[in-house]
Design an enzyme around this catalytic site. Structure first.
Site, short mmCIF file in Angstrom:
data_model
loop_
_atom_site.label_atom_id
_atom_site.label_comp_id
_atom_site.label_asym_id
_atom_site.label_seq_id
_atom_site.Cartn_x
_atom_site.Cartn_y
_atom_site.Cartn_z
N GLU A 68 17.05 0.47 75.69
CA GLU A 68 16.11 -0.11 76.65
C GLU A 68 15.14 0.93 77.19
O GLU A 68 13.94 0.66 77.35
CB GLU A 68 16.89 -0.74 77.81
CG GLU A 68 17.87 -1.82 77.39
CD GLU A 68 19.28 -1.29 77.18
OE1 GLU A 68 20.23 -2.00 77.54
OE2 GLU A 68 19.42 -0.14 76.67
N ALA A 172 38.42 0.46 45.92
CA ALA A 172 37.71 0.15 44.68
C ALA A 172 38.76 -0.26 43.65
O ALA A 172 39.79 0.42 43.49
CB ALA A 172 36.94 1.37 44.19
N SER A 186 41.46 7.82 38.88
CA SER A 186 40.71 6.67 39.38
C SER A 186 39.21 6.91 39.43
O SER A 186 38.47 6.08 39.94
CB SER A 186 41.19 6.32 40.80
OG SER A 186 41.00 7.40 41.68
N TRP A 188 35.66 7.26 37.54
CA TRP A 188 35.24 6.40 38.63
C TRP A 188 35.45 4.96 38.20
O TRP A 188 35.05 4.57 37.10
CB TRP A 188 33.78 6.63 38.97
CG TRP A 188 33.49 8.00 39.47
CD1 TRP A 188 32.91 9.02 38.78
CD2 TRP A 188 33.77 8.51 40.76
NE1 TRP A 188 32.79 10.13 39.57
CE2 TRP A 188 33.31 9.84 40.80
CE3 TRP A 188 34.36 7.98 41.91
CZ2 TRP A 188 33.42 10.65 41.93
CZ3 TRP A 188 34.47 8.77 43.03
CH2 TRP A 188 34.00 10.09 43.04
N THR A 214 47.61 10.85 48.71
CA THR A 214 46.25 10.82 48.17
C THR A 214 45.63 12.20 48.16
O THR A 214 44.92 12.58 47.22
CB THR A 214 45.38 9.84 48.98
OG1 THR A 214 45.87 8.51 48.79
CG2 THR A 214 43.92 9.90 48.55
N GLY A 282 46.11 5.94 50.05
CA GLY A 282 46.27 5.13 48.85
C GLY A 282 47.00 3.81 49.06
O GLY A 282 46.99 3.25 50.15
#
Length: 348
Positions: A68, A172, A186, A188, A214, A282
């Site tokens: 504002e 993913a 993994s 890609w 992970t 993970g």
């Protein structure tokens, strides 16, 4: 009758309120990655008579101007604030924080009407800003584009009401539901467009969380690596959180290491000002957050790829619902194509 409750005729300026609020929402979205722990807000000042000129603002990083104030400064400099209408996605503040109250500046500028998307759930505001504006003789209308504003500010609202951050699970996966090959590889699964979008999701998060497994398997950096057109500063980096411990030479370091009850983990992150936590895996961590009912949004990047067997790594590692009647069901928020992949967002 309260000004915000007065019926509106078809020929009033209020018919254009959703258009101006929609622009304020766009401005707020631009501020999203830079404002935490403050809310991301957009504001627009429309001069009396709608001359075609408008003056815009969005929330600056902590310590900087609120949306504002930014919009007002431009309108005042142009001599266009007196008698104008101010649109703000969130109720203007009426208390001293890092900056002076927005309400005081609105009154001084001679604004005649204020349109608000949502009342601020913060205990320091909570309707006081609206009351102060009305006490100063300013007409206030609330609830314009309320659903859209509530959706945009959902992480802020949850944090203010519960003390915990909004939790987003990002994964993913292949069409047959695998996040990695049997050997753990993994990279890609998805293409560049989906990976760039995931970095934007990181950029909008205050913390990124993974399990120690992970870290050992993938050694992720968990940083935002994103070059946005027109950006003048490097992206803000989220706090990197590991459930368990990470080696001192892991790429995730320096990391905040936590363990124990996941609810307590979220409480700790919330106490540190995290409004949104991105859980990146993970599969065991994803399962545990899901099983505990702690996820607010699921974001799946779905690639047109197949593992082709049952030995790849699943999205969730752990026991699931024993019967189909007990399957978890959410609400589909959006489906978007990103290159060759799909981005699917689901609300809890």
């Amino acid at each position: 009758m309260n000004p915000s409750e007065q019926p509106l005729s078809a020929d009033t300026e209020a018919d254009r309120d959703p258009v101006h609020m929609a622009r304020a929402l766009q401005l707020a979205a631009l501020a999203r990655p830079i404002t935490a722990p403050n809310p991301w807000v957009g504001a627009v000042v429309v001069p009396a008579g709608e001359t075609g000129a408008t003056f815009e603002g969005m929330t600056a990083p902590p310590g900087g101007d609120h949306a504002e104030i930014s919009a007002l400064a431009r309108a005042v400099a142009a001599g266009a604030a007196r008698g104008a209408t101010l649109y703000s996605t969130l109720e203007p503040c009426s208390h001293h924080g890092r900056t002076p109250p927005c309400v005081d500046a609105i009154v001084r500028a001679g604004i005649a009407r204020v349109v608000v998307g949502m009342v601020d759930p913060d205990d320091q505001v909570g309707g006081r800003g609206i009351a102060a504006l009305e006490a100063a003789g300013i007409t206030v209308r609330t609830g314009v584009c309320a659903d859209e504003v509530a959706e945009q500010l959902a992480p802020y609202v949850k944090h203010r009401r519960t003390g915990r951050p909004w939790v987003v699970l990002k994964m993913a996966l292949t069409l047959d539901g695998r996040i990695a090959a049997p050997d753990g590889s993994s990279r890609w699964i998805t293409g560049e467009a989906a990976r760039a979008d995931a970095h934007r999701l990181r950029a909008c998060s205050d913390a990124v969380l993974v399990g120690a497994g992970t870290v050992r398997t993938d050694d992720p950096a968990l940083t935002v690596r994103l070059e946005e057109p027109g950006a003048t500063e490097p992206p803000r980096q989220p706090l990197r959180v590991v459930l368990g411990s990470a080696a001192k030479d892991a790429r995730v370091q320096p990391a905040f290491e936590l363990s124990g009850d996941l609810g307590a983990v979220l409480d700790e992150l919330g106490s540190r000002g995290a409004l949104q936590v991105l859980v990146e895996g993970g599969a065991r961590v994803a399962h545990d957050f899901h099983a505990a009912g702690l996820i607010d949004r699921y974001v799946f990047y779905l690639a047109p790829a197949l593992s082709g067997g049952d030995d790849g790594r699943p999205v969730f590692a752990g026991p699931g619902a024993p019967k189909i009647e007990e399957f978890w069901r959410g609400r589909l928020v959006s489906v978007e194509r990103l290159g060759e992949d799909l981005r699917v967002e689901v609300a809890a």
